[in-house]
Design an enzyme around this catalytic site. Structure first.
Site, short mmCIF file in Angstrom:
data_model
loop_
_atom_site.label_atom_id
_atom_site.label_comp_id
_atom_site.label_asym_id
_atom_site.label_seq_id
_atom_site.Cartn_x
_atom_site.Cartn_y
_atom_site.Cartn_z
CE1 TYR A 71 6.82 22.42 44.47
CE2 TYR A 71 4.59 21.56 44.65
CZ TYR A 71 5.47 22.52 44.19
OH TYR A 71 5.01 23.57 43.44
CB CYS A 72 9.97 22.18 50.06
SG CYS A 72 11.21 20.92 50.44
NE ARG A 73 16.47 25.45 47.71
CZ ARG A 73 17.68 24.88 47.69
NH1 ARG A 73 18.14 24.38 46.58
NH2 ARG A 73 18.40 24.80 48.77
#
Length: 150
Positions: free
Chosen positions: A110-112
């Site tokens: 995941y990231c932002r």
């Protein structure tokens, strides 16, 4: 270094788009390299899975997964999923990251917002990882997060 990452990303994108454009049961009959290329593209598609936050949470609760945050150290410090390993997307190069020693492990990325997680997932698949699950961005994560205290 940026050129290598950009070249790797372009190569991964081209492989991904090629895999999406071919039918899985249609394998060119002439030349072993065409057959190997088709199998490789199919394997890359099977190694990458786009999932949602709910499915990621269920996988985490079941255990046996590695959660990878591909944002910056500053973003990670602000809030991250408990137990997530920090592996900024720009640090993923041409060799398997030492933080992820098992290419067959179930990895949740995941990231932002989901853009970097997709790029990182494609890079990891290109490096030989076989079970990459991209669940997008922490902005869509409705569950608990933790932060590092200064």
């Amino acid at each position: 270094m940026k050129r290598k990452i950009a070249a790797g990303f372009l190569l991964c994108s081209a492989l991904f788009l090629t895999a999406c454009g071919q039918a899985n049961d249609t394998v060119p009959s002439s030349g072993s390299s065409a057959v190997e290329s088709s199998r490789s593209s199919s394997a890359d598609t099977e190694a990458y899975h786009k999932i949602d936050a709910e499915e990621a949470k269920k996988m985490m609760e079941a255990g046996g997964v590695t959660v990878v945050d591909v944002r910056t150290a500053e973003e990670y410090a602000g809030a991250h999923i408990e137990g997530a390993i920090l592996l900024p997307v720009e640090t993923i190069g041409e060799e398997q990251p030492e933080e992820l020693p098992d290419p067959d492990a179930a990895i949740l990325v995941y990231c932002r917002t989901g853009k970097r997680s997709k790029a990182a997932s494609e890079q990891l698949v290109a490096l030989g990882y076989q079970n990459i699950n991209d669940f997008g961005g922490i902005v869509d994560w409705p569950y608990e997060t933790v932060s590092e205290e200064a």
